[in-house]
Design a protein around this motif. Structure first.
Motif, PDB file in Angstrom:
ATOM      1  N   GLY A  36      27.347 -28.089  50.488  1.00 41.64           N
ATOM      2  CA  GLY A  36      25.919 -28.384  50.632  1.00 41.64           C
ATOM      3  C   GLY A  36      25.037 -27.484  49.782  1.00 41.64           C
ATOM      4  N   GLN A  37      25.624 -26.808  48.788  1.00 39.78           N
ATOM      5  CA  GLN A  37      24.780 -26.001  47.873  1.00 39.78           C
ATOM      6  C   GLN A  37      23.748 -26.899  47.209  1.00 39.78           C
ATOM      7  N   HIS A  38      24.147 -28.063  46.711  1.00 39.80           N
ATOM      8  CA  HIS A  38      23.204 -29.093  46.282  1.00 39.80           C
ATOM      9  C   HIS A  38      23.146 -30.150  47.381  1.00 39.80           C
ATOM     10  N   TYR A  39      21.946 -30.679  47.603  1.00 43.51           N
ATOM     11  CA  TYR A  39      21.726 -31.544  48.764  1.00 43.51           C
ATOM     12  C   TYR A  39      20.727 -32.667  48.484  1.00 43.51           C
ATOM     13  N   SER A  40      19.842 -32.503  47.475  1.00 44.57           N
ATOM     14  CA  SER A  40      18.893 -33.584  47.164  1.00 44.57           C
ATOM     15  C   SER A  40      19.707 -34.793  46.705  1.00 44.57           C
ATOM     16  N   HIS A  41      19.218 -35.985  47.004  1.00 42.99           N
ATOM     17  CA  HIS A  41      19.990 -37.191  46.674  1.00 42.99           C
ATOM     18  C   HIS A  41      20.403 -37.201  45.200  1.00 42.99           C
ATOM     19  N   THR A  96      30.227 -21.662  40.145  1.00 43.80           N
ATOM     20  CA  THR A  96      29.045 -21.561  41.010  1.00 43.80           C
ATOM     21  C   THR A  96      29.330 -20.628  42.198  1.00 43.80           C
ATOM     22  N   ASN A  97      28.298 -20.395  43.016  1.00 47.36           N
ATOM     23  CA  ASN A  97      28.501 -19.603  44.231  1.00 47.36           C
ATOM     24  C   ASN A  97      29.495 -20.278  45.165  1.00 47.36           C
ATOM     25  N   THR A  98      29.525 -21.596  45.160  1.00 45.44           N
ATOM     26  CA  THR A  98      30.516 -22.341  45.952  1.00 45.44           C
ATOM     27  C   THR A  98      31.930 -21.947  45.547  1.00 45.44           C
ATOM     28  N   PRO A 128      24.872 -15.126  36.671  1.00 46.27           N
ATOM     29  CA  PRO A 128      25.623 -15.161  37.945  1.00 46.27           C
ATOM     30  C   PRO A 128      26.952 -15.897  37.775  1.00 46.27           C
ATOM     31  N   GLU A 129      26.969 -16.885  36.892  1.00 47.27           N
ATOM     32  CA  GLU A 129      28.186 -17.694  36.696  1.00 47.27           C
ATOM     33  C   GLU A 129      29.330 -16.860  36.125  1.00 47.27           C
ATOM     34  N   GLU A 130      29.021 -15.866  35.272  1.00 44.50           N
ATOM     35  CA  GLU A 130      30.074 -15.050  34.670  1.00 44.50           C
ATOM     36  C   GLU A 130      30.771 -14.216  35.760  1.00 44.50           C
ATOM     37  N   ALA A 204      17.601 -28.124  30.988  1.00 43.33           N
ATOM     38  CA  ALA A 204      17.548 -26.655  31.078  1.00 43.33           C
ATOM     39  C   ALA A 204      17.431 -26.274  32.543  1.00 43.33           C
ATOM     40  N   HIS A 205      18.278 -25.400  32.987  1.00 43.35           N
ATOM     41  CA  HIS A 205      18.201 -24.953  34.385  1.00 43.35           C
ATOM     42  C   HIS A 205      18.756 -23.550  34.621  1.00 43.35           C
ATOM     43  N   ARG A 206      19.289 -22.891  33.584  1.00 40.65           N
ATOM     44  CA  ARG A 206      19.930 -21.584  33.803  1.00 40.65           C
ATOM     45  C   ARG A 206      18.915 -20.589  34.361  1.00 40.65           C
ATOM     46  N   GLN A 207      19.350 -19.867  35.382  1.00 40.37           N
ATOM     47  CA  GLN A 207      18.496 -18.857  36.021  1.00 40.37           C
ATOM     48  C   GLN A 207      17.875 -17.914  34.992  1.00 40.37           C
ATOM     49  N   PRO A 240      15.755 -29.415  39.656  1.00 44.77           N
ATOM     50  CA  PRO A 240      14.758 -28.946  40.635  1.00 44.77           C
ATOM     51  C   PRO A 240      14.358 -27.484  40.449  1.00 44.77           C
ATOM     52  N   ARG A 241      15.297 -26.620  40.028  1.00 51.25           N
ATOM     53  CA  ARG A 241      14.929 -25.205  39.794  1.00 51.25           C
ATOM     54  C   ARG A 241      13.851 -25.115  38.715  1.00 51.25           C
ATOM     55  N   THR A 242      13.987 -25.920  37.672  1.00 54.71           N
ATOM     56  CA  THR A 242      13.052 -25.891  36.547  1.00 54.71           C
ATOM     57  C   THR A 242      11.705 -26.478  36.960  1.00 54.71           C
TER      58      THR A 242
HETATM   59  C1  UD1 Z   1      23.689 -23.944  40.499  1.00 56.61           C
HETATM   60  C2  UD1 Z   1      24.757 -22.983  39.955  1.00 56.61           C
HETATM   61  C3  UD1 Z   1      24.847 -23.127  38.439  1.00 56.61           C
HETATM   62  C4  UD1 Z   1      25.089 -24.577  38.037  1.00 56.61           C
HETATM   63  C5  UD1 Z   1      24.030 -25.471  38.671  1.00 56.61           C
HETATM   64  C6  UD1 Z   1      24.351 -26.914  38.391  1.00 56.61           C
HETATM   65  C7  UD1 Z   1      25.110 -20.824  41.084  1.00 56.61           C
HETATM   66  C8  UD1 Z   1      24.821 -19.377  41.039  1.00 56.61           C
HETATM   67  N1  UD1 Z   1      24.388 -21.597  40.232  1.00 56.61           N
HETATM   68  O1  UD1 Z   1      22.441 -23.546  39.945  1.00 56.61           O
HETATM   69  O2  UD1 Z   1      25.921 -22.343  37.972  1.00 56.61           O
HETATM   70  O3  UD1 Z   1      25.022 -24.674  36.651  1.00 56.61           O
HETATM   71  O4  UD1 Z   1      24.026 -25.273  40.100  1.00 56.61           O
HETATM   72  O5  UD1 Z   1      23.226 -27.719  38.451  1.00 56.61           O
HETATM   73  O6  UD1 Z   1      25.931 -21.268  41.850  1.00 56.61           O
HETATM   74  N2  UD1 Z   1      17.338 -27.355  44.613  1.00 56.61           N
HETATM   75  C9  UD1 Z   1      16.878 -28.545  45.086  1.00 56.61           C
HETATM   76  N3  UD1 Z   1      17.794 -29.479  45.466  1.00 56.61           N
HETATM   77  C10 UD1 Z   1      19.122 -29.278  45.402  1.00 56.61           C
HETATM   78  C11 UD1 Z   1      19.581 -28.062  44.924  1.00 56.61           C
HETATM   79  C12 UD1 Z   1      18.680 -27.105  44.519  1.00 56.61           C
HETATM   80  O7  UD1 Z   1      15.682 -28.778  45.171  1.00 56.61           O
HETATM   81  O8  UD1 Z   1      19.888 -30.188  45.759  1.00 56.61           O
HETATM   82  C13 UD1 Z   1      16.369 -26.336  44.141  1.00 56.61           C
HETATM   83  C14 UD1 Z   1      16.024 -25.299  45.184  1.00 56.61           C
HETATM   84  O9  UD1 Z   1      14.683 -24.955  45.011  1.00 56.61           O
HETATM   85  C15 UD1 Z   1      16.890 -24.110  44.802  1.00 56.61           C
HETATM   86  C16 UD1 Z   1      16.988 -24.241  43.290  1.00 56.61           C
HETATM   87  O10 UD1 Z   1      16.949 -25.630  43.032  1.00 56.61           O
HETATM   88  O11 UD1 Z   1      16.359 -22.892  45.206  1.00 56.61           O
HETATM   89  C17 UD1 Z   1      18.255 -23.641  42.704  1.00 56.61           C
HETATM   90  O12 UD1 Z   1      19.427 -24.144  43.344  1.00 56.61           O
HETATM   91  P1  UD1 Z   1      20.803 -23.287  43.361  1.00 56.61           P
HETATM   92  O13 UD1 Z   1      21.896 -24.097  43.941  1.00 56.61           O
HETATM   93  O14 UD1 Z   1      20.557 -21.944  43.947  1.00 56.61           O
HETATM   94  O15 UD1 Z   1      21.064 -23.006  41.856  1.00 56.61           O
HETATM   95  P2  UD1 Z   1      21.094 -23.994  40.609  1.00 56.61           P
HETATM   96  O16 UD1 Z   1      20.014 -23.568  39.676  1.00 56.61           O
HETATM   97  O17 UD1 Z   1      21.117 -25.394  41.071  1.00 56.61           O
END
Ligand code: UD1
Ligand code: UDP
Length: 363
Positions: A36-41, A96-98, A128-130, A204-207, A240-242
């Motif tokens: 459930g790290q990603h959860y949006s549809h 990923t953290n998963t 973080p990925e490294e 683009a989405h890298r932290q 979504p992060r971006t």
């Molecule tokens: C994560 C992985 C990254 C991978 C990426 C794939 C880690 C450290 N990072 O980054 O290696 O390249 O997934 O896309 O594991 N959010 C939503 N809906 C979701 C998920 C996330 O809105 O379903 C938003 C939230 O605001 C959240 C932000 O995106 O805080 C970041 O999500 P997160 O899973 O922490 O990291 P990613 O940038 O997605």
């Protein structure tokens, strides 16, 4: 042989799909544990639907949080399920953290860990990925390296060669299995009013890029320069992060066509038909290489050096003028390189190795 497939984010669902399909085809006992790290549809369920994957048996619903929160919650949830299910092997994919949490929880229960896409290194510990991939590799029992270069990285760190299997990358399987389906099923170019080759695609989405205002601003300014120079649409399905950071930093998106994150079939078709792709994604650097589409990477390093070696990719960083210059260089190179990521049978090899059918030499 009972396999636990642990996944939690968009790229893991896509890159595990060939392994899951292979388990299904061969009647291997397995179950899917979604963290459930990603959860949006559009970051999760759309991939199960489009790739016709079975529903996860478990979903930990951990959601977003700090690194420690997310990793800790996943470890607690994974441990509980593994104690209940007692699989012979846990499979994780990527960085990923998963992946880190799944691998750590399993190894502490003395359950064997298989790491799909082992051995990638950017040698940049600010990512973080490294950290995740190095640690996952060092607790793994089966290291499924996509390329010979990845195998060499592992051996340099002292990992026993007998644990390393060069299988190719499962993304090749996923691209081969889905491109034709995408061509038949989806009309994303028409839907977005685009013509083949007459647009650029961006992700683009890298932290370390989008969470830093100056770097994100540099990327967006670079896109503006490209738009002025080439006058073609620049399509950006925004992670979504971006989206969150663009709002927070109040940045302008004037010359870019922003859309929601797309399903895999839609995205694959957009990639295949793009004039060029700009990205900081790992998977997208690989897919463009496989599809013969030039790629400009918005980073200062890459853990996919094979793409630089064959000439499908160039490192541009986030300085606007350098991004524009890199685009001009890459536009002259379309498709004239070999695919270094394998033959599309990585999923089959991984399941062969796990189930003991591995008398052949896979190197
Ligand atoms: C994560 C992985 C990254 C991978 C990426 C794939 C880690 C450290 N990072 O980054 O290696 O390249 O997934 O896309 O594991 N959010 C939503 N809906 C979701 C998920 C996330 O809105 O379903 C938003 C939230 O605001 C959240 C932000 O995106 O805080 C970041 O999500 P997160 O899973 O922490 O990291 P990613 O940038 O997605
Ligand atoms: N992808 C997708 N829809 C999008 C953007 C990307 O399906 O809108 C796919 C892409 O084809 C690739 C994967 O997502 O297979 C890459 O994921 P991401 O860039 O999020 O993570 P990374 O590969 O950097 O870990």
């Amino acid at each position: 042989m009972k396999i636990a497939v642990i996944l939690g984010t968009r790229p893991e669902i896509i890159k595990m799909s060939p392994v899951i399909r292979e388990c299904e085809k061969r009647g291997v006992e397995y179950f899917i544990l979604h963290t459930g790290q990603h959860y949006s549809h559009e970051m999760d369920k759309v991939f199960f639907e489009e790739l016709e994957l079975p529903q996860p048996k478990y979903n930990l619903d951990v959601g977003s949080g700090t690194h420690a929160e997310q990793t800790g919650k996943i470890m607690i949830g994974v441990e509980r399920i593994l104690l209940q299910e007692r699989p012979d092997v846990v499979l994780v994919q990527g960085d990923t953290n998963t992946v880190l949490a799944g691998a750590l929880a399993a190894t502490k229960l003395h359950i064997k860990v298989g790491h799909v896409e082992a051995g990638l290194r950017s040698y940049d510990r600010r990512m973080p990925e490294e950290v995740n991939r190095v640690l996952a590799d060092h607790v793994s029992d089966y290291l499924f390296a996509p390329t010979e270069n990845a195998k060499q990285n592992l051996m340099k760190e002292g990992i026993d060669e007998n644990k390393i299997f060069v299988t190719g990358n499962t993304i090749v399987d996923a691209v081969y299995q889905n491109l034709e389906i995408a061509e038949k099923k989806v009309n994303v170019l028409e839907d977005l009013g685009l013509k083949p080759r007459e647009y650029f695609l961006v992700t683009a989405h890298r932290q370390e890029n989008v969470d830093v205002k100056e770097r994100l601003k540099g990327i967006l300014k670079g896109l503006e320069l490209i738009h002025t120079e080439f006058s073609i649409p620049i399509v950006f399905p925004m992670h979504p992060r971006t989206q969150k950071r663009v709002k927070e930093f109040k940045l302008s998106l004037d010359s870019i066509k922003i859309v929601k994150p797309l399903g895999f079939l839609e995205f694959l078709l957009l990639e295949a038909n793009a004039g060029l792709v700009l990205t900081d994604s790992g998977g997208v650097q690989e897919e463009t290489c496989i599809l013969g589409v030039p790629c400009v990477t918005l980073r200062d390093n890459t853990e996919r050096p094979e793409t630089l070696e064959v000439g499908s990719n160039i490192l541009a960083g986030t300085i606007p003028e350098r991004i524009l210059k890199s685009v001009k260089i890459m536009l002259s190179r379309r498709g004239s390189w070999r695919n270094p990521f394998g033959d599309g049978r990585a999923g089959e090899r991984i399941v062969n190795i796990l189930t003991g059918y591995h008398n052949q030499n896979y190197a």
